[in-house]
Design a protein around this motif. Structure first.
Motif, PDB file in Angstrom:
ATOM      1  N   PRO A 218       0.829  -1.214   0.000  1.00 32.59           N
ATOM      2  CA  PRO A 218       0.000   0.000   0.000  1.00 32.59           C
ATOM      3  C   PRO A 218       0.864   1.264   0.000  1.00 32.59           C
ATOM      4  N   LEU A 219       0.247   2.383  -0.308  1.00 27.77           N
ATOM      5  CA  LEU A 219       0.931   3.670  -0.387  1.00 27.77           C
ATOM      6  C   LEU A 219       1.714   3.955   0.894  1.00 27.77           C
ATOM      7  N   GLY A 220       2.984   4.330   0.738  1.00 27.63           N
ATOM      8  CA  GLY A 220       3.802   4.743   1.869  1.00 27.63           C
ATOM      9  C   GLY A 220       4.318   3.612   2.729  1.00 27.63           C
ATOM     10  N   ALA A 221       4.362   2.382   2.197  1.00 27.47           N
ATOM     11  CA  ALA A 221       4.790   1.228   2.995  1.00 27.47           C
ATOM     12  C   ALA A 221       6.298   1.207   3.237  1.00 27.47           C
ATOM     13  N   HIS A 222       7.050   1.959   2.465  1.00 29.08           N
ATOM     14  CA  HIS A 222       8.519   1.995   2.559  1.00 29.08           C
ATOM     15  C   HIS A 222       9.130   0.594   2.449  1.00 29.08           C
ATOM     16  N   LYS A 223       8.601  -0.174   1.500  1.00 29.57           N
ATOM     17  CA  LYS A 223       9.160  -1.479   1.176  1.00 29.57           C
ATOM     18  C   LYS A 223       9.555  -1.439  -0.298  1.00 29.57           C
ATOM     19  N   ASP A 224       9.861  -2.570  -0.878  1.00 24.38           N
ATOM     20  CA  ASP A 224      10.283  -2.591  -2.279  1.00 24.38           C
ATOM     21  C   ASP A 224       9.969  -3.956  -2.862  1.00 24.38           C
ATOM     22  N   ARG A 225       8.680  -4.153  -3.209  1.00 24.95           N
ATOM     23  CA  ARG A 225       8.270  -5.422  -3.790  1.00 24.95           C
ATOM     24  C   ARG A 225       7.429  -5.124  -5.023  1.00 24.95           C
ATOM     25  N   HIS A 226       8.037  -5.327  -6.186  1.00 21.15           N
ATOM     26  CA  HIS A 226       7.374  -5.009  -7.440  1.00 21.15           C
ATOM     27  C   HIS A 226       6.279  -6.026  -7.739  1.00 21.15           C
ATOM     28  N   ALA A 227       5.242  -5.568  -8.422  1.00 24.94           N
ATOM     29  CA  ALA A 227       4.151  -6.438  -8.864  1.00 24.94           C
ATOM     30  C   ALA A 227       3.969  -6.279 -10.368  1.00 24.94           C
ATOM     31  N   LYS A 228       3.345  -7.265 -10.982  1.00 22.14           N
ATOM     32  CA  LYS A 228       3.034  -7.177 -12.401  1.00 22.14           C
ATOM     33  C   LYS A 228       2.051  -6.030 -12.645  1.00 22.14           C
ATOM     34  N   ILE A 229       2.064  -5.510 -13.858  1.00 18.89           N
ATOM     35  CA  ILE A 229       1.204  -4.383 -14.212  1.00 18.89           C
ATOM     36  C   ILE A 229      -0.266  -4.746 -13.984  1.00 18.89           C
ATOM     37  N   GLY A 230      -0.946  -3.942 -13.166  1.00 20.58           N
ATOM     38  CA  GLY A 230      -2.360  -4.153 -12.888  1.00 20.58           C
ATOM     39  C   GLY A 230      -2.656  -5.147 -11.798  1.00 20.58           C
ATOM     40  N   GLU A 231      -1.614  -5.722 -11.178  1.00 22.66           N
ATOM     41  CA  GLU A 231      -1.831  -6.729 -10.139  1.00 22.66           C
ATOM     42  C   GLU A 231      -1.387  -6.238  -8.770  1.00 22.66           C
ATOM     43  N   GLY A 232      -1.208  -4.941  -8.612  1.00 26.19           N
ATOM     44  CA  GLY A 232      -0.762  -4.391  -7.339  1.00 26.19           C
ATOM     45  C   GLY A 232      -1.628  -3.237  -6.883  1.00 26.19           C
ATOM     46  N   TYR A 233      -1.137  -2.510  -5.895  1.00 26.91           N
ATOM     47  CA  TYR A 233      -1.901  -1.420  -5.285  1.00 26.91           C
ATOM     48  C   TYR A 233      -1.956  -0.170  -6.163  1.00 26.91           C
ATOM     49  N   ILE A 234      -1.014   0.003  -7.078  1.00 29.52           N
ATOM     50  CA  ILE A 234      -1.060   1.173  -7.955  1.00 29.52           C
ATOM     51  C   ILE A 234      -2.164   1.001  -8.980  1.00 29.52           C
ATOM     52  N   GLY A 235      -2.190  -0.147  -9.617  1.00 25.82           N
ATOM     53  CA  GLY A 235      -3.275  -0.480 -10.531  1.00 25.82           C
ATOM     54  C   GLY A 235      -3.015  -0.108 -11.976  1.00 25.82           C
ATOM     55  N   PHE A 236      -3.716  -0.810 -12.859  1.00 24.06           N
ATOM     56  CA  PHE A 236      -3.518  -0.634 -14.298  1.00 24.06           C
ATOM     57  C   PHE A 236      -3.885   0.763 -14.762  1.00 24.06           C
ATOM     58  N   ASP A 237      -5.014   1.286 -14.300  1.00 28.46           N
ATOM     59  CA  ASP A 237      -5.478   2.593 -14.772  1.00 28.46           C
ATOM     60  C   ASP A 237      -4.467   3.684 -14.441  1.00 28.46           C
ATOM     61  N   ALA A 238      -3.892   3.619 -13.245  1.00 24.04           N
ATOM     62  CA  ALA A 238      -2.910   4.636 -12.847  1.00 24.04           C
ATOM     63  C   ALA A 238      -1.644   4.527 -13.685  1.00 24.04           C
ATOM     64  N   LEU A 239      -1.184   3.309 -13.943  1.00 24.54           N
ATOM     65  CA  LEU A 239       0.019   3.122 -14.750  1.00 24.54           C
ATOM     66  C   LEU A 239      -0.244   3.512 -16.206  1.00 24.54           C
ATOM     67  N   LYS A 240      -1.464   3.295 -16.668  1.00 22.15           N
ATOM     68  CA  LYS A 240      -1.846   3.745 -18.007  1.00 22.15           C
ATOM     69  C   LYS A 240      -1.749   5.269 -18.096  1.00 22.15           C
ATOM     70  N   ARG A 241      -2.260   5.969 -17.077  1.00 24.83           N
ATOM     71  CA  ARG A 241      -2.201   7.433 -17.091  1.00 24.83           C
ATOM     72  C   ARG A 241      -0.765   7.938 -17.112  1.00 24.83           C
ATOM     73  N   ILE A 242       0.130   7.198 -16.477  1.00 22.51           N
ATOM     74  CA  ILE A 242       1.545   7.592 -16.467  1.00 22.51           C
ATOM     75  C   ILE A 242       2.127   7.522 -17.873  1.00 22.51           C
ATOM     76  N   THR A 243       1.813   6.467 -18.618  1.00 18.19           N
ATOM     77  CA  THR A 243       2.415   6.294 -19.948  1.00 18.19           C
ATOM     78  C   THR A 243       1.896   7.296 -20.966  1.00 18.19           C
ATOM     79  N   VAL A 244       0.714   7.867 -20.736  1.00 18.77           N
ATOM     80  CA  VAL A 244       0.152   8.822 -21.705  1.00 18.77           C
ATOM     81  C   VAL A 244       0.189  10.260 -21.198  1.00 18.77           C
ATOM     82  N   HIS A 245       0.712  10.489 -19.986  1.00 17.25           N
ATOM     83  CA  HIS A 245       0.758  11.846 -19.444  1.00 17.25           C
ATOM     84  C   HIS A 245       1.655  12.720 -20.308  1.00 17.25           C
ATOM     85  N   PRO A 246       1.226  13.935 -20.644  1.00 20.11           N
ATOM     86  CA  PRO A 246       2.018  14.799 -21.531  1.00 20.11           C
ATOM     87  C   PRO A 246       3.449  15.040 -21.065  1.00 20.11           C
ATOM     88  N   ALA A 247       3.677  15.042 -19.754  1.00 16.11           N
ATOM     89  CA  ALA A 247       5.026  15.290 -19.235  1.00 16.11           C
ATOM     90  C   ALA A 247       5.903  14.043 -19.257  1.00 16.11           C
TER      91      ALA A 247
END
Length: 275
Positions: A218-247
């Motif tokens: 979860p947010l702010g856990a201060h750990k380091d355990r990667h998850a597959k795209i869309g299978e974690g707490y960040i989620g697919f929709d959020a990662l999608k927004r990152i890839t298309v963000h103008p910046a």
């Protein structure tokens, strides 16, 4: 076009990595410069590198990202370990001259109880020893999750390192989405707010690469355990927004998700479909 790839094994050389990248529809990739849990490195093979460079031009492989070994700790309390980190990075940057114009990413390290200020001073001192105007590589500080005594959990710490480095044109940042999330930056609920803060503190012009990962925490856990795209707490929709963000959309994205090559191919296809 989306520039996206994954982490590939460098054991068979550059040309083999290039072929693997193309096989999974990647147009970039990341690799370890040497044993990630040690210090040994294979001798450079100029013939292999030249074959790769020709192949990369033919197939449109863009900026690749070398990753320093995890054993590199530039802010250790042990002077011997700091010297090892300096010598390792110096050697890696010499190797990077075989493939000029790319990036080299490293974890700032852990201050192991000395305090972040001492850690920041050690890291910047090392960079001032190894960076020269003649280099053709951009060195990236990676954003960290904040486990233990890691330096780089806050944008302010990375800014302080950059401020102390003399060869500023050779420096940049790699933002790891899992690490940023675990450090407490809400890239799912307030991406614009996080990017605005990054811009105020560091400057978006210094952001050169994205490690695109979901998080098992979860947010702010201060750990380091990667998850597959869309299978974690960040989620697919959020990662999608990152890839298309103008910046961000013109930056290279590197998957470090827990996958084999076929799994990476599926994630690359999934992210390409968005764009």
């Amino acid at each position: 076009m989306l520039t996206i790839g994954c982490h590939l094994s460098s054991s068979k050389g550059y040309f083999a990595m290039g072929k693997e990248a193309v096989k999974i529809d990647a147009n970039t990739f990341q690799f370890f410069t040497r044993n990630p849990r040690g210090t040994k490195a294979k001798a450079m093979n100029p013939e292999d590198v030249n074959r790769y460079l020709d192949f990369a031009r033919e197939h449109g492989i863009k900026q690749i990202l070398a990753h320093a070994p995890y054993t590199l700790n530039a802010c250790s309390a042990d002077e011997g370990l700091r010297t090892l980190a300096r010598d390792t990075m110096k050697d890696d940057l010499e190797r990077m001259e075989y493939t000029p114009g790319n990036c080299y990413n490293f974890h700032p390290g852990s201050h192991v109880g000395q305090g972040a200020e001492d850690g920041i001073r050690y890291i910047s001192d090392m960079l001032n020893q190894v960076l020269t105007p003649e280099l053709h590589t951009t060195v990236l500080l990676e954003t960290m999750s904040g486990k233990g005594s890691e330096v780089g959990r806050e944008f302010e710490e990375l800014r302080e390192i950059l401020d102390r480095v003399e060869q500023k044109d050779h420096m940049g940042i790699c933002l790891d989405t899992c690490h940023a999330w675990d450090a407490g930056y809400d890239i799912a609920g307030d991406l614009d707010g996080v990017l605005n803060r990054f811009d105020r503190i560091i400057g978006l012009d210094k952001l050169k690469a994205i490690h695109l990962n979901d998080s098992q925490n979860p947010l702010g856990a201060h750990k380091d355990r990667h998850a597959k795209i869309g299978e974690g707490y960040i989620g697919f929709d959020a990662l999608k927004r990152i890839t298309v963000h103008p910046a961000l959309r013109d930056l290279p994205f590197y998957l470090e998700t827990p996958n084999d090559l076929s799994g990476y191919a599926k994630e690359i296809a999934m992210m390409r479909e968005i764009v």
